[in-house]
Scaffold this active site. Structure first.
Site, short mmCIF file in Angstrom:
data_model
loop_
_atom_site.label_atom_id
_atom_site.label_comp_id
_atom_site.label_asym_id
_atom_site.label_seq_id
_atom_site.Cartn_x
_atom_site.Cartn_y
_atom_site.Cartn_z
CB CYS A 106 -1.01 0.02 1.13
SG CYS A 106 -0.48 -0.58 2.71
CB VAL B 165 -0.21 5.58 -1.02
CG1 VAL B 165 -0.55 7.01 -0.68
CG2 VAL B 165 -1.35 4.66 -0.62
#
Lengths: 455, 550
Positions: free
Chosen positions: A106, A110
């Protein structure tokens, strides 16, 4: 145990309680370990890699090696290019793999790290030794589940490595994508294919990697795993068979497009008809007769089902786990006369819910749900048997329900490492596990006069 | 089987520390070599330890044991508090992996309580939350959790993406606290902070101090009250420590944070003394409590017989009561009567065997004592996430250069609590004891205790571990789950010192007995020799049989 869980069900929109899924990168790591000489690389904080390695180790009880980009706050602000480039250099110098399979997390998703560009620049700067390969898969943790992570890594093998067919005729060989199953299951799928006498390439193949034999020596890259050379030749083969739609469909779609190869997507071969479909598919593709011994093996399974059917008939079962496993297992339970009462997946999917409702009309079916809901539902609708991964033992203990471990992960039992649940033999093992558990429960609780010596 | 072809591991002649170090550093690219050289020392002058490059970044691409800040905060320090409802704000993985995976045992105190450690709660962030922000999701998750479980407190943990997208978890928690009327607080323990779990320990200490310590002023009228800081009750260690302390007549108010309750933590500023087990993970708390409340602290070690005895005696001396001092001696004598026969039984088999320990921020030090009890030799040790002071002793603290990764972790400025400072005249007690040579706020570090020319390796890599085993052929290694099966493939048993291989406790006297028996089993096991089959001894043909055709 689970004292806070009551029978009163409230709709929750934001809070996940006791999940039935985990995140994508662990699936990518597992898939990458099924390639010979491959180092999985986690592009993110150290914690992701540590958690995934620990968790896989607890399931397989085997070495699980993987590297990490070890992001700190600086990398999170300035991007992970420098970390990944350094990592690639270190990995090839120190650990000497054939191939590095990068997956994102993640964090790196991001901040938007462009992995193909970083790999390209590393290659241009001479950080990737001649003949060695670096591939990648996008596996953000906020999308899908560990099963889609596995699927994305499998698709990456095709995207990066498979080449369109050069030969005039396709080779008499079949690519088999086994889905997110255990090494013992991959071994059993291979045995079925061997017994049918077909040539095949299994992608990936974690047998002899994550169930390697003890011989007093440690091999960072065990002998097992799909050879990279084989992956490069995938496009030459006549057919790709994918097992488990969620885990195998992306790879099939990509190989169909990239290599113009016919594909066949099947359910995981768990239970009678799902195994039949797999055997039938290979039989037709290879133009062979199903060997007598395999017919007998199937017959022994049917025999066992008929012998045990009085104990299985209309038993209410609660199941939870990953969609591909649940589809085949629900069908198997229906085949043997049991009654799937509730089927819960953590992974989202309306189509999957519909499919399960068709197989088991009347069952409570929920995707994108969790074990807390399952537990509450059971408090309102008692069941005879619970089937799912090790986390189910909390619910089983709280409600005193006979419990059969099935799926990923199994952290507290040893059988899945050696014995398969796929194929006809796997189905016999499942029957054994279910009846043993049901009998043990009855034997423990029944009055003395009801204890049956013979069953 | 002949001795020559299969020497027992102990018969092997090991290299010197310097030779080994050189070999371990082979193969590294230049920059990596420079970095690793500073983290690997030969302990040449144990009494004045050399400087080690601890608490620095792991080089990307190195297979490390280390985890992240979230794991240190939620996983280690706050996670064990059983009656707080814990919510991980982030995608599902982090909350999932920290669910019941650390063996910090706990039990509910009353029938109507809930043990939240059996639950994994998360906001299960999806892509839309990443794009549009996750604050609303978090606020709603907290409300749903309250509605469902009615806990006395809720704690929220941030994961990597939360910090990056800028969710303000602390405002969300403050709002929820106001609305629900219970304590709700958050930890900004995003995984990328710091260089290991250690950053998460510090963040956790700060949060516990700000949001729990001092909330309950119920007075403790018992004369000998202490807190045990940095004890996480793995395998029931804290319960064994409690048992022994109770026998002596010493009452533990709070154990931070193994098996502890929220209320106990809120009340633990009423203690007379803090003793510190794991210096690395909790020295911040000890310092902050001393500054604010005037409670002194010193380091103890309940792992191993000598450490346990010394720790009990030091606590008794602190209180200075003759009855207590005598009682401690009686307890030690009674407990030792049970331990001694076990130790005498195992020693002939364990004596002279070699061990190496690569684990944690205290365990690589503490467990050396247990091996020493068994007359075993620790030839190499290192921590996974410790700082220089854990290796070299607290006296180096003023000389530690603060780098960017550490600077990003908040250091709270603590002031004396005007009304609650020195509640139990502990400041005066400390002063008078110090005058007589009693040491407080102390930690000598691991290297002073290790023998000359042993190896000290910080953040050991997979590559180094493999080489080390090849060179030393140790009898046992203490490490973690990620290394365990690598080591055991080589025929060397590995004791997991995080999870205890699902055994324990190993603390105190009963724990020592468990450990001796376990290490005896592991180092005497015949399983590794089962590898040899009759045909290995007496081969008759080179060819495998051809496959039998169907």
């Amino acid at each position: 145990m689970l004292e806070g869980t009551t029978a009163e069900i409230r709709e929750r929109k934001a809070l996940r309680v006791n999940p039935v899924k985990t995140c994508q990168p662990i699936g990518a790591m597992y898939a990458a370990l099924g390639v010979n000489g491959c180092m999985p690389h986690s592009h993110g904080s150290q914690g992701c890699c540590a958690y995934h390695r620990s968790h896989l180790t607890r399931h397989y009880k085997e070495p699980v090696v993987a590297t990490t980009s070890s992001f700190t706050e600086g990398a999170s602000v300035f991007g992970g290019m420098s970390n990944l480039t350094t990592a690639i250099e270190n990995i090839f110098s120190i650990y000497e793999p054939e191939i590095v399979a990068v997956h994102t997390t993640c964090l790196s998703e991001v901040i938007g790290d462009d992995i193909p560009t970083i790999i390209k620049k590393a290659a241009e700067a001479g950080k990737i030794p001649e003949g060695k390969t670096v591939i990648h898969a996008n596996t953000p943790s906020f999308v899908g589940s560990h099963i889609t992570g596995f699927a994305n890594q499998c698709e990456a093998f095709v995207k990066y490595l498979a080449e369109p067919r050069q030969g005039e005729e396709p080779r008499k060989m079949i690519n088999i994508f086994p889905g997110f199953v255990d090494p013992a299951d991959m071994r059993e799928i291979r045995r079925l294919a061997d017994d049918l006498g077909i040539e095949y390439l299994m992608v990936p193949d974690a047998s002899d990697v994550l169930d390697s034999a003890y011989d007093g020596k440690y091999q960072m890259y065990p002998d097992g795993g799909t050879p990279v050379a084989g992956l490069k030749m995938m496009g030459e083969n006549q057919l790709s068979v994918g097992l488990g739609p969620l885990a195998s469909e992306p790879a099939l779609k990509t190989i169909a497009k990239k290599c113009e190869q016919p594909t066949e997507l099947l359910e995981l071969p768990i239970g009678v008809s799902a195994t039949d479909a797999f055997v039938n598919s290979l039989r037709l593709a290879a133009g062979v007769k199903v060997p007598t011994e395999m017919v007998r093996e199937r017959g022994r399974l049917i025999d066992m089902i008929s012998d045990m059917s009085q104990y299985l008939h209309k038993k209410k079962v609660a199941l939870f786990g990953d969609p591909d496993h649940l589809t085949s297992m629900t069908r198997f339970l229906v085949e043997i006369g049991m009654e799937p009462a509730i089927v819960i997946a953590g992974h989202p999917g309306k189509k999957w819910e519909k499919k399960i409702r068709e197989i088991a009309p009347g069952a409570e079916v929920r995707a994108s749900s969790d074990m807390h809901y399952l537990h509450q539902w059971i408090k309102n609708h008692p069941v005879d048997l619970l089937i799912g991964n090790s986390y189910g033992k909390l619910v089983a203990k709280a409600e005193d329900i006979p419990f059969v471990r099935f799926g990923f992960p199994i952290l507290d039992r040893v059988g899945h490492r050696a014995f398969s649940i796929v194929g006809y033999r796997g189905a016999m093992r499942l029957i054994e596990k279910m009846t043993d558990t049901l009998f043990d429960h009855t034997d423990r609780l029944c009055p003395d006069e009801d204890l049956e010596l013979i069953q | 089987m002949s001795e020559e072809t299969h020497p027992s591991p102990s018969a092997h002649v090991p290299p010197t520390g310097a030779e080994a170090r050189e070999k371990l550093l082979e193969n590294y690219p230049k920059k990596t070599l420079r970095k690793r050289s500073k983290q690997m020392l030969v302990n040449e002058t144990p009494e004045t330890p050399a400087q080690i490059g601890a608490n620095s970044r792991t080089v990307p691409g190195i297979i490390t044991q280390r985890g992240c800040s979230y794991a240190g905060c939620k996983g280690v320090v706050i996670g064990p508090i059983y009656d707080i409802l814990h919510i991980t704000h982030g995608p599902i993985g982090c909350g999932y992996y920290s669910w019941l995976s650390r063996r910090n045992k706990t039990r509910i105190r009353e029938d109507n309580e809930t043990n939240y450690l059996q639950y994994s709660m998360s906001t299960d962030m999806q892509e839309n939350h990443i794009v549009f922000g996750g604050e609303k999701q978090l606020a709603q998750a907290i409300e749903e959790a309250y509605e469902e479980f009615k806990p006395k407190a809720i704690s929220v943990y941030a994961t990597c993406p939360v910090g990056l997208i800028g969710d303000d978890i602390h405002s969300v928690c403050a709002e929820a606290k106001k609305k629900l009327g219970i304590n709700v607080f958050g930890f900004s323990c995003e995984g990328y902070k710091g260089v290991s779990q250690s950053a998460g320990h510090h963040i956790a200490n700060n949060g516990v101090f700000k949001n729990m310590i001092g909330l309950d002023d119920t007075e403790q009228d018992y004369p000998y009250t202490i807190n045990v800081l940095g004890e996480y009750n793995i395998g029931g260690d804290a319960w064994e420590i409690d048992r022994v302390l109770n026998l002596c007549g010493i009452k533990v108010i709070g154990t931070l944070s193994g098996g502890v309750s929220y209320d106990e933590i809120c009340n633990c500023h009423q203690a007379n003394l803090n003793v510190v087990m794991c210096h690395r993970s909790i020295n911040y708390m000890a310092e902050m409590m001393e500054t604010k409340f005037g409670i002194p602290w010193f380091k103890v070690n309940f792992i191993g017989l000598e450490g346990t005895k010394k720790s009990l005696r030091k606590i008794a001396q602190y209180f200075g009561d003759k009855t207590l001092i005598d009682r401690v001696e009686e307890v030690i004598a009674a407990e030792m009567a049970e331990v001694r026969p076990v130790l005498e039984d195992v020693k002939p088999r364990t004596s002279g065997k070699k061990a190496a320990l690569f684990v944690g921020g205290s365990r690589a030090h503490h467990y050396q004592d247990l091996f020493t009890d068994m007359d075993m030799e620790v030839f190499a040790a290192g921590y996974e996430f410790a700082h220089r002071d854990d290796y070299e002793g607290r006296d180096v603290l003023p000389n530690i250069k603060v780098d960017a990764d550490t600077r990003n972790i908040e250091d709270l400025t603590i002031e004396q609590d005007e009304t609650r400072f020195n509640l139990r005249q502990t400041v005066d007690r400390k002063k008078s004891l110090e005058d007589s040579g009693f040491e407080f706020s102390d930690y000598e570090g691991m290297m002073r205790q290790m023998k000359k020319d042993t190896l000290v390796i910080d953040d050991i890599s997979h590559h180094e571990l493999e080489k080390l085993i090849e060179m030393y052929k140790p009898d046992i290694i203490g490490s973690g789950v990620k290394d365990k099966y690598v080591i055991e493939k080589m025929g060397i048993p590995c004791k997991q010192l995080h999870s205890y291989d699902y055994g324990g406790p190993y603390a105190g006297f009963k724990g020592a007995i468990n450990f001796y028996e376990e290490i005896d089993r592991m180092t005497s096991s015949k399983v590794w020799q089962l590898n040899r089959a009759p045909w290995d001894e007496e081969p008759v043909a080179k060819e495998e049989p051809a496959a039998v055709s169907a």
